[in-house]
Design a protein around this motif. Sequence first.
Motif, mmCIF file in Angstrom:
data_model
loop_
_atom_site.group_PDB
_atom_site.id
_atom_site.type_symbol
_atom_site.label_atom_id
_atom_site.label_comp_id
_atom_site.label_asym_id
_atom_site.label_seq_id
_atom_site.Cartn_x
_atom_site.Cartn_y
_atom_site.Cartn_z
ATOM 1 N N LEU A 371 27.801 50.332 86.626
ATOM 2 C CA LEU A 371 27.206 51.402 85.594
ATOM 3 C C LEU A 371 27.936 52.745 86.098
ATOM 4 O O LEU A 371 28.403 53.691 85.338
ATOM 5 N N GLN A 372 27.646 53.150 87.348
ATOM 6 C CA GLN A 372 27.885 54.377 87.696
ATOM 7 C C GLN A 372 29.591 54.562 87.621
ATOM 8 O O GLN A 372 30.048 55.843 87.179
ATOM 9 N N MET A 373 30.428 53.540 87.987
ATOM 10 C CA MET A 373 31.772 53.600 88.031
ATOM 11 C C MET A 373 32.095 53.873 86.445
ATOM 12 O O MET A 373 32.963 54.772 85.967
ATOM 13 N N ALA A 374 31.408 53.376 85.436
ATOM 14 C CA ALA A 374 31.950 53.461 84.046
ATOM 15 C C ALA A 374 31.289 54.812 83.642
ATOM 16 O O ALA A 374 32.247 55.411 83.027
ATOM 17 N N LEU A 375 30.235 55.283 84.062
ATOM 18 C CA LEU A 375 29.961 56.731 83.773
ATOM 19 C C LEU A 375 30.903 57.858 84.338
ATOM 20 O O LEU A 375 31.317 58.614 83.549
ATOM 21 N N VAL A 376 31.448 57.546 85.479
ATOM 22 C CA VAL A 376 32.318 58.397 85.946
ATOM 23 C C VAL A 376 33.966 58.351 85.313
ATOM 24 O O VAL A 376 34.313 59.251 84.792
ATOM 25 N N VAL A 377 34.107 57.135 84.789
ATOM 26 C CA VAL A 377 35.470 57.014 84.114
ATOM 27 C C VAL A 377 35.178 57.569 82.722
ATOM 28 O O VAL A 377 36.326 58.203 82.190
ATOM 29 N N PHE A 378 34.058 57.391 81.960
ATOM 30 C CA PHE A 378 34.187 58.168 80.832
ATOM 31 C C PHE A 378 33.685 59.500 80.659
ATOM 32 O O PHE A 378 33.959 60.408 79.762
ATOM 33 N N PHE A 379 32.969 60.122 81.893
ATOM 34 C CA PHE A 379 32.530 61.505 81.961
ATOM 35 C C PHE A 379 33.067 61.960 82.991
ATOM 36 O O PHE A 379 32.512 62.024 84.174
ATOM 37 N N HIS A 380 34.257 62.721 83.038
ATOM 38 C CA HIS A 380 34.707 63.417 84.239
ATOM 39 C C HIS A 380 35.468 64.912 83.960
ATOM 40 O O HIS A 380 36.477 65.087 84.425
ATOM 41 N N GLU A 381 34.763 65.343 82.996
ATOM 42 C CA GLU A 381 35.281 66.793 82.610
ATOM 43 C C GLU A 381 35.411 67.826 83.711
ATOM 44 O O GLU A 381 36.666 68.658 83.792
ATOM 45 N N SER A 382 34.432 67.532 84.760
ATOM 46 C CA SER A 382 34.230 68.481 85.718
ATOM 47 C C SER A 382 33.766 67.661 86.894
ATOM 48 O O SER A 382 33.080 66.662 86.937
ATOM 49 N N LEU A 383 33.985 68.184 88.234
ATOM 50 C CA LEU A 383 33.201 67.592 89.264
ATOM 51 C C LEU A 383 31.857 67.849 89.047
ATOM 52 O O LEU A 383 31.277 66.685 89.767
ATOM 53 N N GLU A 384 31.188 68.459 88.670
ATOM 54 C CA GLU A 384 29.703 68.679 88.631
ATOM 55 C C GLU A 384 29.531 67.537 87.601
ATOM 56 O O GLU A 384 28.329 66.767 87.787
ATOM 57 N N GLN A 385 30.117 67.311 86.615
ATOM 58 C CA GLN A 385 29.561 66.030 85.488
ATOM 59 C C GLN A 385 29.660 64.935 86.390
ATOM 60 O O GLN A 385 28.664 63.972 86.168
ATOM 61 N N VAL A 386 30.774 64.379 87.252
ATOM 62 C CA VAL A 386 30.775 63.291 88.204
ATOM 63 C C VAL A 386 29.553 63.166 88.916
ATOM 64 O O VAL A 386 29.079 62.141 89.067
ATOM 65 N N VAL A 387 29.079 64.154 89.473
ATOM 66 C CA VAL A 387 27.839 64.373 90.345
ATOM 67 C C VAL A 387 26.819 63.877 89.750
ATOM 68 O O VAL A 387 25.725 63.078 89.928
ATOM 69 N N TYR A 388 26.447 64.430 88.265
ATOM 70 C CA TYR A 388 25.533 64.086 87.454
ATOM 71 C C TYR A 388 25.502 62.590 87.143
ATOM 72 O O TYR A 388 24.302 62.131 87.027
ATOM 73 N N MET A 389 26.555 62.093 86.978
ATOM 74 C CA MET A 389 26.719 60.790 86.517
ATOM 75 C C MET A 389 25.992 59.769 87.621
ATOM 76 O O MET A 389 25.655 58.864 87.273
ATOM 77 N N GLN A 390 26.227 60.000 88.808
ATOM 78 C CA GLN A 390 25.910 59.301 90.030
ATOM 79 C C GLN A 390 24.274 59.455 90.047
ATOM 80 O O GLN A 390 23.821 58.398 90.425
ATOM 81 N N ILE A 391 23.992 60.779 89.925
ATOM 82 C CA ILE A 391 22.433 60.916 89.983
ATOM 83 C C ILE A 391 21.665 60.061 88.891
ATOM 84 O O ILE A 391 20.781 59.402 89.276
ATOM 85 N N ILE A 392 22.204 59.921 87.808
ATOM 86 C CA ILE A 392 21.580 59.338 86.654
ATOM 87 C C ILE A 392 21.694 57.784 87.003
ATOM 88 O O ILE A 392 20.486 57.060 86.949
ATOM 89 N N ALA A 393 22.532 57.183 87.633
ATOM 90 C CA ALA A 393 22.799 55.666 88.055
ATOM 91 C C ALA A 393 21.903 55.418 89.227
ATOM 92 O O ALA A 393 21.288 54.321 89.038
ATOM 93 N N MET A 394 21.757 56.329 90.016
ATOM 94 C CA MET A 394 21.082 55.986 91.308
ATOM 95 C C MET A 394 19.547 56.230 91.183
ATOM 96 O O MET A 394 18.944 55.346 91.611
ATOM 97 N N VAL A 395 19.170 57.075 90.467
ATOM 98 C CA VAL A 395 17.566 57.102 90.013
ATOM 99 C C VAL A 395 17.233 55.937 89.294
ATOM 100 O O VAL A 395 16.048 55.683 89.683
ATOM 101 N N LEU A 396 17.847 55.323 88.411
ATOM 102 C CA LEU A 396 17.773 54.169 87.618
ATOM 103 C C LEU A 396 17.628 53.049 88.628
ATOM 104 O O LEU A 396 16.770 52.291 88.435
ATOM 105 N N LEU A 397 18.659 53.013 89.551
ATOM 106 C CA LEU A 397 18.813 51.831 90.453
ATOM 107 C C LEU A 397 17.335 51.777 91.204
ATOM 108 O O LEU A 397 16.748 51.070 91.306
ATOM 109 N N LEU A 398 16.893 52.930 91.689
ATOM 110 C CA LEU A 398 15.718 53.265 92.577
ATOM 111 C C LEU A 398 14.431 52.610 91.858
ATOM 112 O O LEU A 398 13.662 51.928 92.366
ATOM 113 N N LEU A 399 14.250 53.360 90.663
ATOM 114 C CA LEU A 399 13.076 52.967 89.788
ATOM 115 C C LEU A 399 13.168 51.410 89.661
ATOM 116 O O LEU A 399 11.996 50.871 89.738
ATOM 117 N N ILE A 400 14.237 50.758 89.167
ATOM 118 C CA ILE A 400 14.126 49.365 88.832
ATOM 119 C C ILE A 400 13.922 48.564 90.224
ATOM 120 O O ILE A 400 13.208 47.489 90.054
#
Length: 412
Positions: A371-400
Amino acid sequence: MKSFILSKRITPEQLFMLSVLIVNGGNYLYNLILGRLLGPTQFADAAVLVTFLLVLSFIAMTFQLATAKFSVLFESGLFKSFVLRVYKNALSVGILLGLAIIIFAPQLQKLFNTTTSQMFVIFGCGVPFYFLMSVNRGIFQGKNELKSLSVTYQAEMLSRLVITLLLIYVLSSVSFSALIALGIAISFLFGLIPFSVKDISFKETTIIDKTHLKSIRSFFILTAFYELTQIVINNSDILLVKHYFEPYEAGLYASLALIGRIVYFIAWMFVMLLLPKVVQLKKENKSASKVLFKYVLYIGVISFVIVLGCFLFPKTIITMLFGESYISMASLLWKYGLATSMFALSNIFAYYYLSLDKYIPVIISGVFGMLQMALVVFFHESLEQVVYMQIIAMVLLLLIQLTFYKLDYKNR
């Protein structure tokens, strides 16, 4: 007398943790020096090599963890037969992987926009030695020989730091990327010190029965799958940024990742201690929950302190470590640290269950790695967006992972 009393108070675990901190500090120093010497554009090439090294370490970790686990479970002749098989398989995989890197070096150069393919050829030559080194470390880890385990990590780190800097100083006319690759390859040989020769029997004295073989294969396959998820989560962002962004931006991002990942590298030392303990407690039919949460607490506190420091003093940290040329990454530092902290915490749960032969958390990690990899592939307009995609994926991973632990605890 005081030094004697102090040495008596320091446990092997504490000595190993201190050693790991020194090794991580040395590896950081290595990267920081390269970042300052090379500048963002050339450092992007060095970051690819360092990322390849991390990818290699995760693949080889499959052999190390399996060796560590069965070092606890197997005795005498059975263990020696097992170790011989692991060494043979590790060497075979190392040779095949090394050859693949050498053969596809030109394609790798194009894929990651590096200045030369020679760096991949040199790196590939050292790969088989890394796999032998990992099995050797697995023996020390499983047998709780933490002093020897510390020495092998220290030898690899120090040799890479010293040799690389010497090569750059003496052979300044040669491609920096090739020299860095050579320094890394040579460090694998030093990482074999000390080599556990006493545990190798070149004549199989004990036949491994089908039940044990099935258990070994299952653990290898599932550990390999989990280490693959580690590769994706830990390294795909740097490689994707190197692919999608210009070298200058990729170099800036590499500096951000290096600082932000300090949480993960600190957490790694707890994983090294966790696995043998959990396996031993399971062998004795005892609960390992207290061990798990002791390490979760340690990592949670360390993560909070690091992320808070990155939030309060981002410019100071980046300037001190990399210099003014990397200062544009300051606003993203604590955000990247937050993503890494979430991953480090979820990683402890995954290794805990891997030690107990429960594999659903491993599959969960695999799903969220993709999921993290897919988010970065589809959303990489800026370096900031790349970081946000990782936060989303990792927060969800920890919760599960936490939800799975809660449900599993209720069903015991």
